[in-house]
Motif scaffolding. Structure first.
Motif, PDB file in Angstrom:
ATOM      1  N   UNK A 161      58.430  74.139  31.289  1.00 35.36           N
ATOM      2  CA  UNK A 161      58.440  74.605  32.668  1.00 35.36           C
ATOM      3  C   UNK A 161      57.999  73.487  33.612  1.00 35.36           C
ATOM      4  N   UNK A 162      58.615  72.315  33.424  1.00 34.37           N
ATOM      5  CA  UNK A 162      58.417  71.225  34.366  1.00 34.37           C
ATOM      6  C   UNK A 162      59.576  71.245  35.357  1.00 34.37           C
ATOM      7  N   UNK A 163      59.580  70.272  36.245  1.00 33.08           N
ATOM      8  CA  UNK A 163      60.658  70.243  37.220  1.00 33.08           C
ATOM      9  C   UNK A 163      61.728  69.239  36.794  1.00 33.08           C
ATOM     10  N   UNK A 164      61.622  68.019  37.234  1.00 33.16           N
ATOM     11  CA  UNK A 164      62.640  67.011  36.893  1.00 33.16           C
ATOM     12  C   UNK A 164      61.940  65.789  36.297  1.00 33.16           C
ATOM     13  N   UNK A 165      61.125  66.023  35.312  1.00 35.72           N
ATOM     14  CA  UNK A 165      60.198  65.007  34.836  1.00 35.72           C
ATOM     15  C   UNK A 165      60.890  63.835  34.146  1.00 35.72           C
ATOM     16  N   UNK A 166      60.440  62.666  34.482  1.00 30.08           N
ATOM     17  CA  UNK A 166      60.806  61.428  33.789  1.00 30.08           C
ATOM     18  C   UNK A 166      59.731  61.162  32.741  1.00 30.08           C
ATOM     19  N   UNK A 167      60.023  61.537  31.477  1.00 35.47           N
ATOM     20  CA  UNK A 167      59.075  61.388  30.384  1.00 35.47           C
ATOM     21  C   UNK A 167      59.107  59.968  29.827  1.00 35.47           C
ATOM     22  N   UNK A 168      58.065  59.608  29.093  1.00 39.80           N
ATOM     23  CA  UNK A 168      58.085  58.447  28.210  1.00 39.80           C
ATOM     24  C   UNK A 168      57.601  58.921  26.836  1.00 39.80           C
ATOM     25  N   UNK A 169      57.741  58.035  25.847  1.00 37.40           N
ATOM     26  CA  UNK A 169      57.333  58.370  24.488  1.00 37.40           C
ATOM     27  C   UNK A 169      56.397  57.289  23.964  1.00 37.40           C
ATOM     28  N   UNK A 170      55.202  57.692  23.544  1.00 37.80           N
ATOM     29  CA  UNK A 170      54.317  56.819  22.788  1.00 37.80           C
ATOM     30  C   UNK A 170      54.069  57.557  21.485  1.00 37.80           C
ATOM     31  N   UNK A 171      54.845  57.207  20.494  1.00 35.24           N
ATOM     32  CA  UNK A 171      54.955  58.047  19.287  1.00 35.24           C
ATOM     33  C   UNK A 171      53.599  58.337  18.654  1.00 35.24           C
ATOM     34  N   UNK A 172      53.445  59.619  18.306  1.00 34.09           N
ATOM     35  CA  UNK A 172      54.402  60.730  18.346  1.00 34.09           C
ATOM     36  C   UNK A 172      54.305  61.589  19.597  1.00 34.09           C
ATOM     37  N   UNK A 173      53.753  61.039  20.683  1.00 28.48           N
ATOM     38  CA  UNK A 173      53.447  61.880  21.840  1.00 28.48           C
ATOM     39  C   UNK A 173      54.451  61.671  22.969  1.00 28.48           C
ATOM     40  N   UNK A 174      54.940  62.782  23.478  1.00 26.46           N
ATOM     41  CA  UNK A 174      55.754  62.786  24.679  1.00 26.46           C
ATOM     42  C   UNK A 174      54.804  62.865  25.862  1.00 26.46           C
ATOM     43  N   UNK A 175      54.939  61.914  26.792  1.00 23.90           N
ATOM     44  CA  UNK A 175      53.989  61.786  27.896  1.00 23.90           C
ATOM     45  C   UNK A 175      54.592  62.407  29.154  1.00 23.90           C
ATOM     46  N   UNK A 176      53.935  63.459  29.658  1.00 22.00           N
ATOM     47  CA  UNK A 176      54.450  64.193  30.797  1.00 22.00           C
ATOM     48  C   UNK A 176      53.612  64.003  32.053  1.00 22.00           C
ATOM     49  N   UNK A 177      53.854  64.823  33.073  1.00 24.30           N
ATOM     50  CA  UNK A 177      53.109  64.722  34.328  1.00 24.30           C
ATOM     51  C   UNK A 177      51.625  65.021  34.128  1.00 24.30           C
ATOM     52  N   UNK A 178      50.813  64.537  35.054  1.00 25.48           N
ATOM     53  CA  UNK A 178      49.376  64.818  35.021  1.00 25.48           C
ATOM     54  C   UNK A 178      48.756  64.500  33.658  1.00 25.48           C
ATOM     55  N   UNK A 179      49.312  63.463  33.015  1.00 20.82           N
ATOM     56  CA  UNK A 179      48.803  62.953  31.733  1.00 20.82           C
ATOM     57  C   UNK A 179      48.930  63.971  30.607  1.00 20.82           C
ATOM     58  N   UNK A 180      49.898  64.872  30.714  1.00 22.47           N
ATOM     59  CA  UNK A 180      50.176  65.785  29.605  1.00 22.47           C
ATOM     60  C   UNK A 180      50.644  64.998  28.385  1.00 22.47           C
ATOM     61  N   UNK A 181      50.227  65.436  27.203  1.00 22.49           N
ATOM     62  CA  UNK A 181      50.661  64.857  25.932  1.00 22.49           C
ATOM     63  C   UNK A 181      51.163  65.981  25.036  1.00 22.49           C
ATOM     64  N   UNK A 182      52.409  65.813  24.516  1.00 20.75           N
ATOM     65  CA  UNK A 182      52.980  66.799  23.609  1.00 20.75           C
ATOM     66  C   UNK A 182      53.255  66.131  22.267  1.00 20.75           C
ATOM     67  N   UNK A 183      52.759  66.712  21.210  1.00 20.36           N
ATOM     68  CA  UNK A 183      52.883  66.155  19.866  1.00 20.36           C
ATOM     69  C   UNK A 183      54.224  66.583  19.270  1.00 20.36           C
ATOM     70  N   UNK A 184      55.137  65.617  19.068  1.00 22.71           N
ATOM     71  CA  UNK A 184      56.456  65.929  18.547  1.00 22.71           C
ATOM     72  C   UNK A 184      56.469  66.089  17.038  1.00 22.71           C
ATOM     73  N   UNK A 185      55.371  65.776  16.377  1.00 25.86           N
ATOM     74  CA  UNK A 185      55.300  66.039  14.937  1.00 25.86           C
ATOM     75  C   UNK A 185      54.923  67.489  14.654  1.00 25.86           C
ATOM     76  N   UNK A 186      54.532  68.194  15.683  1.00 27.42           N
ATOM     77  CA  UNK A 186      54.122  69.590  15.531  1.00 27.42           C
ATOM     78  C   UNK A 186      54.877  70.421  16.566  1.00 27.42           C
TER      79      UNK A 186
END
Length: 885
Positions: A805-830
């Motif tokens: 539920x983001x808007x038009x985010x330009x993400x980056x990847x620092x494996x394994x974490x997807x880096x989102x707005x406001x310093x959000x981190x999403x673990x792509x291994x889980x």
């Protein structure tokens, strides 16, 4: 008849001080009064002004001086407070503040209250000094950075922290009461700078509704405080031993409904709040909020609305107010200072010099500082040429001046306090203070240059990915203010982080502390969302404008311009990228053509259309992603310049294949250059023009030294809003649109870089915007509104899909974490498990963070803040300065 004459003598010494008139006038706080109106109708300037003297401080000056009883008080960027005798310009005392090198970028101007000097610092301390001796009378530890300047009332002083804690103290600093926006309005009781605690509180991610920062100044009318907090405007009454919340005002919906950022706040004579706000992508205006019972009723100041399809840039400073006239600066050459008449709904340019420095209104003149390092004294009539005073080293003046007894006092980012007065004849300073030198080198395990995120997509292959061992917990390291809008990922190199604002500022700060090193401004830039590139102590920045565009090469350490070369084209949404480098060549691509704030056809205009009588098509400078048509004069171009001299080495023109060139991508891999561009739906476009044939795009492999083609394909190409990615012998092409107008489906293509042959076509996707991210373990793409996909590297099959539920985010990847707005981190291994979120420093979700040198760096798209965070082991050893006690 000329009303003012400024004299500047450039001799070898600078300490001579002319005679000073008897001191009668004071200037006790920022912009003179507690409403921050900037209105001083009783102050005048003599017909002849010159430099009385210049006093060096210990760092750049980002706040305003105050003058009381013949003494000048000022706090520099390093948090050192000074008392300077106004008659002799000698330093009576100077008092450092706690926090060490990380106590930097101080923007909280001091205020005089009785016998005391009040100010806050970045390190989270609020100081009350004996203004005669400089001794500390009171030090309040807020454990929260303080950006806002204090305001002085009849018997109290009020201040706010960046975290929107509000304090009332007496003149000696004794606490009367405090109030907390985060607790009282948002309902969060934890550490507002802790992503872990926000995560636990939200049980999910933070959003614009959780934005709380008070990065600009509060103001006071009688007993009512007005505070810009988290995109809302808080009216708080001082009820004696406690505060009473009257209204939490909101800016009306305008090009969006999220809480916008306040970039300036002033109060009128009646207590109405004049708020310069920004919601997204240059959308902003000056709103007037007036209290009516338990509501704040909003009206807009005419001719202050800016947007992506309107000519004109927004302001990043508070307006100044005289009666029904509003005076507003902005970083736009030619419209630097304008008067907006409320009664007649008119706008009148007063002075040309671009600025982020709020003006001061005298009896017959306005005084403000320019981004070009010149102080401007402009007749308020607007019918006479302004006079300017050039500071010694051309550094910007970013804080308002003070005016007493015909003298002008102002600080400059070169670290000098300047004083102008009648018949001043002192020479300019000749000793630069070397503020560009890094005082706090980058530390940690990843300081080597190979760990730099040195370009917008991470590297010349545009893979948008790295692996530097980051892991939770995440902890804030530093935060600083930015007077500009941004739409690119932070870029790092040489121990510095670089920012390019869409309005033409280029800013370098220390990666370790965020301390400002230098700021350069170039006029004529219009909504250029392009990113810098750091390369071997050079900084390359494409800066685009409606009337001209230039690739500029700067000394990365000092900001000195080394060379510039013109190019033609709009930066659009997809072209955040800078050049790619090969050897001593800087290679860049865009489209030629005529541009305007709004185009002539709906197919490539955002909202409004430009009226034309000559029949020519005009490209909208910023246009929507779904732009399947391009004007005939849009020629796809590639340039290669010598990085040492700026000399053009080779150029390619692909207009024989089609029109376009702005929605393109460049990448380097294994010594080869790859270029891909979208022509839109060429066949239909040519039929519309009475022509035949045409292709929708192309991808080509080139020798970067000569521009010689190795292969060219018109079968596969990016489809707007996406660059080309190159890794491990393969190319990845995405985009916003379907590849042709005969289908509704969109795909990512993977090509063999040796010959352009198709390796695989992905499963259908909603779109693939910005960049196809390719790491060692993951291939990731996302669509508008954050429909996300992970792909099998061998087949292109979607192995995992998820919605965010983001808007038009330009993400980056620092494996394994997807880096989102406001310093959000999403673990792509889980799956896509959220492991960290916040704090919510941004009200818009267009940008994620990047990992460089083992640190997280984030620039807010809408809210005028940039910050750094550390993770894992570094999070335990490197707390932010306001928590390091």
């Amino acid at each position: 008849m000329k009303s003012l004459r400024l004299i500047c003598c450039c001799l070898a010494v600078w300490g001579t001080v002319s005679a000073m008139p008897a001191q009668a006038e004071d200037w006790p706080q920022w912009k003179l009064d507690s409403r921050h109106s900037g209105n001083a109708p009783d102050r005048s300037l003599a017909p002849s002004l010159g430099l009385v003297g210049a006093v060096p401080l210990t760092d750049g000056i980002y706040g305003s001086p105050v003058i009381v009883g013949g003494k000048i008080y000022l706090v520099d960027g390093a948090g050192v407070a000074f008392c300077i005798d106004a008659a002799t310009l000698t330093v009576d005392w100077q008092t450092p503040t706690d926090g060490g090198p990380a106590n930097c970028n101080n923007v909280s101007s001091p205020a005089v209250a009785g016998d005391h000097l009040h100010f806050g610092v970045m390190a989270g301390f609020y100081y009350v000094l004996d203004r005669k001796t400089g001794q500390v009378v009171q030090r309040i530890d807020t454990q929260d950075p303080i950006f806002s300047t204090p305001v002085v009332g009849a018997d109290r002083v009020y201040f706010a922290t960046l975290g929107a804690q509000v304090y009332a103290v007496d003149f000696a600093g004794k606490l009367a009461w405090s109030w907390d926006f985060v607790k009282e309005v948002i309902g969060f009781e934890g550490n507002r700078w802790s992503g872990e605690q926000w995560h636990a509180f939200k049980k999910g991610r933070v959003t614009w509704k959780d934005h709380f920062c008070c990065s600009r100044n509060l103001a006071l009318h009688e007993k009512t405080l007005v505070i810009p907090a988290g995109g809302r405007v808080v009216f708080l009454d001082d009820a004696g031993d406690h505060p009473t919340l009257r209204v939490v005002g909101e800016i009306p919906n305008q090009n969006g409904s999220e809480y916008p950022a306040a970039f300036g706040l002033s109060l009128g004579d009646d207590g109405a709040a004049y708020v310069q706000w920004h919601r997204r992508d240059n959308v902003g205006r000056v709103e007037i909020l007036r209290l009516q019972g338990d509501q704040a009723v909003a009206t807009a100041v005419a001719d202050t609305l800016t947007a992506i399809d309107l000519p004109g840039l927004m302001s990043f400073a508070s307006v100044s107010i005289r009666g029904d006239d509003i005076y507003r600066v902005r970083p736009e050459q030619g419209l630097g200072l304008c008067r907006h008449g409320l009664e007649e709904n008119s706008i009148q340019p007063i002075a040309a010099a671009a600025s982020i420095c709020s003006p001061i209104l005298l009896a017959r003149h306005a005084v403000y500082g320019g981004l070009d390092g010149k102080l401007v004294v402009a007749p308020l009539s607007g019918d006479e040429e302004p006079w300017t005073f050039a500071t010694a080293f051309g550094k910007p003046i970013t804080a308002p001046a003070a005016v007493c007894d015909g003298r002008i006092y102002f600080g400059c980012e070169d670290g000098y306090l300047y004083v102008l007065g009648p018949d001043g004849k002192a020479p300019l300073p000749t000793r630069a203070l070397d503020l560009e030198q890094i005082r706090s080198p980058l530390t940690g395990k990843f300081t080597d240059a190979k760990y730099n995120w040195y370009t917008n997509y991470g590297n010349v292959g545009c893979t948008n990915a790295n692996d530097q061992g980051i892991e939770p917990p995440v902890r804030m390291r530093w935060v600083r203010r930015v007077e500009g809008s941004v739409k690119h990922i932070p870029v790092c190199g040489g121990g510095r982080m670089y920012t390019h604002t869409a309005e033409g500022q280029i800013i370098a700060v220390e990666q370790e502390t965020g301390r400002l090193l230098w700021r350069r401004y170039f006029p004529g830039v219009y909504l250029s969302f392009t990113s810098p590139l750091y390369h071997q102590d050079r900084l390359l920045v494409p800066q685009a404008g409606l009337k001209g565009s230039f690739l500029r090469c700067l000394d990365a350490a000092t900001g000195e311009l080394l060379w510039e070369q013109p190019f033609s084209g709009s930066p659009s949404w997809s072209r955040q990228f800078p050049p790619v480098m090969h050897g001593n060549l800087a290679i860049y691509a865009s489209g030629s053509g005529e541009y305007a704030a709004a185009g002539t056809e709906k197919a490539f205009a955002w909202r409004r259309l430009q009226e034309r009588t000559d029949g020519n098509e005009v490209m909208s400078f910023l246009y929507s992603h779904n732009n399947p048509f391009y004007p005939a004069d849009n020629r796809p171009l590639i340039w290669a310049w010598n990085i040492e001299t700026g000399e053009l080495v080779w150029q390619k023109d692909y207009s024989k294949y089609g029109s376009g060139g702005n929605d393109c991508g460049l990448a380097m891999m294994d010594g080869q250059l790859y270029y891909s561009t979208f022509f839109g739906y060429q066949a239909d476009q040519r039929r519309r023009r009475g022509e035949t044939g045409g292709v929708n795009g192309l991808t080509v492999s080139l020798d970067p030294l000569t521009g010689e083609e190795k292969w060219l394909s018109t079968d596969y190409y990016v489809t707007a809003g996406c660059t080309v990615t190159a890794k491990d012998g393969r190319l990845y092409l995405g985009g916003y649109n379907q590849a042709n107008d005969k289908t509704k489906e969109r795909f990512i293509w993977c090509l063999d870089a040796r010959d352009g042959a198709l390796v695989w076509k992905s499963d259908p996707v909603a779109s693939a915007v910005n960049v196809v991210t390719v790491g060692e373990r993951f291939i990731f793409s996302n669509a508008i509104r954050a429909q996300c996909h992970l792909f099998d590297k061998k087949t292109g099959e979607i192995v995992y899909r998820f919605g965010l539920d983001y808007n038009c985010t330009r993400f980056t990847l620092s494996e394994p974490y997807l880096m989102g707005p406001n310093m959000d981190m999403l673990d792509l291994t889980d799956g896509h498990k959220l492991v960290a979120t916040g704090p919510a420093v941004d009200s818009r979700e267009c940008l994620g963070s990047a990992v460089s040198n083992g640190r997280i760096f984030y620039i807010s798209q809408a809210s005028g803040l940039e910050l750094s965070a550390v993770t894992g082991e570094d999070a335990r050893r490197l707390p932010p300065v306001w928590e390091k006690r």
